[in-house]
Scaffold this motif. Structure first.
Motif, PDB file in Angstrom:
ATOM      1  N   ARG A 177     -22.111   0.273  12.280  1.00 22.85           N
ATOM      2  CA  ARG A 177     -23.446   0.688  11.887  1.00 22.85           C
ATOM      3  C   ARG A 177     -24.459  -0.305  12.410  1.00 22.85           C
ATOM      4  O   ARG A 177     -24.329  -1.502  12.188  1.00 22.85           O
ATOM      5  N   ALA A 211     -27.793  -2.350  12.448  1.00 23.63           N
ATOM      6  CA  ALA A 211     -28.743  -2.826  11.441  1.00 23.63           C
ATOM      7  C   ALA A 211     -30.119  -2.234  11.729  1.00 23.63           C
ATOM      8  O   ALA A 211     -30.892  -1.948  10.821  1.00 23.63           O
ATOM      9  N   GLN A 260     -27.012  -4.445  16.517  1.00 23.85           N
ATOM     10  CA  GLN A 260     -25.845  -4.280  15.646  1.00 23.85           C
ATOM     11  C   GLN A 260     -25.868  -5.336  14.542  1.00 23.85           C
ATOM     12  O   GLN A 260     -26.482  -6.391  14.687  1.00 23.85           O
ATOM     13  N   GLN A 261     -25.175  -5.054  13.465  1.00 26.46           N
ATOM     14  CA  GLN A 261     -25.115  -6.032  12.382  1.00 26.46           C
ATOM     15  C   GLN A 261     -24.496  -7.326  12.891  1.00 26.46           C
ATOM     16  O   GLN A 261     -23.502  -7.310  13.603  1.00 26.46           O
ATOM     17  N   ASN A 269     -30.486  -0.067   8.726  1.00 26.34           N
ATOM     18  CA  ASN A 269     -29.212   0.148   8.033  1.00 26.34           C
ATOM     19  C   ASN A 269     -28.970   1.630   7.780  1.00 26.34           C
ATOM     20  O   ASN A 269     -28.491   2.025   6.719  1.00 26.34           O
ATOM     21  N   THR A 299     -31.430  -4.178  -2.374  1.00 32.32           N
ATOM     22  CA  THR A 299     -30.309  -3.778  -1.519  1.00 32.32           C
ATOM     23  C   THR A 299     -28.968  -4.081  -2.161  1.00 32.32           C
ATOM     24  O   THR A 299     -27.929  -3.724  -1.625  1.00 32.32           O
ATOM     25  N   GLU A 332     -27.861  -7.016  -2.265  1.00 32.63           N
ATOM     26  CA  GLU A 332     -27.527  -8.341  -1.719  1.00 32.63           C
ATOM     27  C   GLU A 332     -28.248  -9.386  -2.552  1.00 32.63           C
ATOM     28  O   GLU A 332     -29.449  -9.277  -2.775  1.00 32.63           O
ATOM     29  N   ARG A 336     -31.123  -9.182   4.976  1.00 35.33           N
ATOM     30  CA  ARG A 336     -30.045  -9.540   5.922  1.00 35.33           C
ATOM     31  C   ARG A 336     -30.456  -9.271   7.366  1.00 35.33           C
ATOM     32  O   ARG A 336     -29.760  -9.643   8.287  1.00 35.33           O
ATOM     33  N   LEU A 337     -31.570  -8.557   7.527  1.00 30.27           N
ATOM     34  CA  LEU A 337     -32.138  -8.333   8.865  1.00 30.27           C
ATOM     35  C   LEU A 337     -33.431  -9.136   8.940  1.00 30.27           C
ATOM     36  O   LEU A 337     -34.364  -8.889   8.171  1.00 30.27           O
ATOM     37  N   THR A 384     -28.427 -10.605  10.713  1.00 33.51           N
ATOM     38  CA  THR A 384     -28.863  -9.946  11.941  1.00 33.51           C
ATOM     39  C   THR A 384     -30.273 -10.455  12.229  1.00 33.51           C
ATOM     40  O   THR A 384     -31.124 -10.455  11.331  1.00 33.51           O
TER      41      THR A 384
END
Ligand SMILES: Nc1ncnc2c1ncn2[C@@H]1O[C@H](COP(=O)(O)OP(=O)(O)OP(=O)(O)O)[C@@H](O)[C@H]1O
Ligand SMILES: [Mg+2]
Length: 251
Positions: free
Chosen positions: A18, A20, A44-45, A80, A124, A126, A171-172, A203
């Motif tokens: 998947r 990101a 990409q992640q 995502n 999220t 996270e 995370r991005l 990412t």
């Protein structure tokens, strides 16, 4: 007979590859000014991708368009897997994106630690980094925990700006010219930070003018000109691409 190009029958259902970030045919405007013309970028992640280009090429606008901070946008921005092109900025952030603008945006009247305590946690699932994790990663910030934002050096302010994003659980990470105006020794510290974040699986999309800083860090590169992507290549192709880059960027 050729296998269908999109076949993923051998891929376990629990682990789909998947991206990101998947930007397709993105157009963006500031008022009447049409700035981005069919930009395509996929990250990409876990990848570190650098967006290069001359002044005014449209790199900041690309990051701002991802965050919903330009005027009108057209095309597709999947974060995502979720389409974000018609979402407002706060909803986009909650998809797990952290944007560090060129102007850093830390609160100068607050201390380092107060700046780190402010950011909300994104929805999220996270968990953001704890204050202790932040201080492990940025010992300078720990030393300066009680210093007011205005008293921090440029390098410390930049680290605080990134650290604040890490507190949210994003995370991005979209980082705009984090090395700008900083002394070489500070820039080396930022390079170490990027490597640490990559090792932790973040990412990262970095806009950079400083090619020497970006070159050893990125997995892939995109080059923009006049609001379009004109080149894309992997780190392994960097040497072969140097003549083209010299022409496009004057590096
Ligand atoms: N708020 C704005 N309103 C109108 N036009 C803008 C605005 N911000 C940027 N532009 C224009 O959009 C184009 C792309 O600018 P952008 O800031 O994305 O460039 P860049 O690649 O980040 O370069 P640099 O950071 O070196 O200026 C430029 O022509 C700029 O003049
Ligand atoms: Mg810019």
């Amino acid at each position: 007979m050729n296998a269908p190009a999109t076949s993923n029958v051998h891929m376990p259902a629990s682990q789909p590859a998947r991206a990101a970030l998947e930007i397709a045919d993105l157009q963006a405007w500031y008022g009447e000014s049409h700035i981005l013309h069919n930009v395509n970028i996929t990250v990409q992640q876990g990848e570190v991708v650098t967006l290069l280009g001359r002044n005014g090429a449209g790199r900041t606008t690309t990051l701002r368009a991802i965050m919903g901070l330009t005027g009108a946008r057209k095309g597709s921005i999947r974060i995502n897997g979720t389409e974000a092109v018609s979402l407002p900025t706060h909803r986009i952030a909650h998809l797990g994106v952290g944007y560090c603008p060129e102007e850093r945006g830390i609160f100068s009247s607050l201390s380092t630690e107060e700046n780190l305590l402010l950011p909300p946690t994104l929805k999220t699932g996270e968990k953001g980094m704890s204050i202790d994790e932040i201080y492990d990663m940025f010992p300078n910030l720990k030393e300066r925990r009680n210093s007011q934002g205005t008293r921090l050096s440029g390098g410390e302010q930049q680290m605080l700006a990134v650290a604040r994003i890490l507190r949210t659980g994003a995370r991005l990470l979209l980082l705009d010219e984090i090395s700008e105006g900083l002394a070489p020794v500070i820039v080396q510290g930022l390079a170490r930070m990027i490597r640490m974040l990559k090792a932790k699986g973040y990412t990262i999309v970095m806009v950079e003018q400083n090619f020497r800083f970006a070159a050893p860090l990125a997995d892939r590169f995109y080059v923009m000109e006049h609001g379009q992507i004109v080149e894309t290549f992997a780190a392994s192709e960097l040497n072969a691409k140097m003549p083209v880059l010299t022409e496009l960027l004057g590096v």
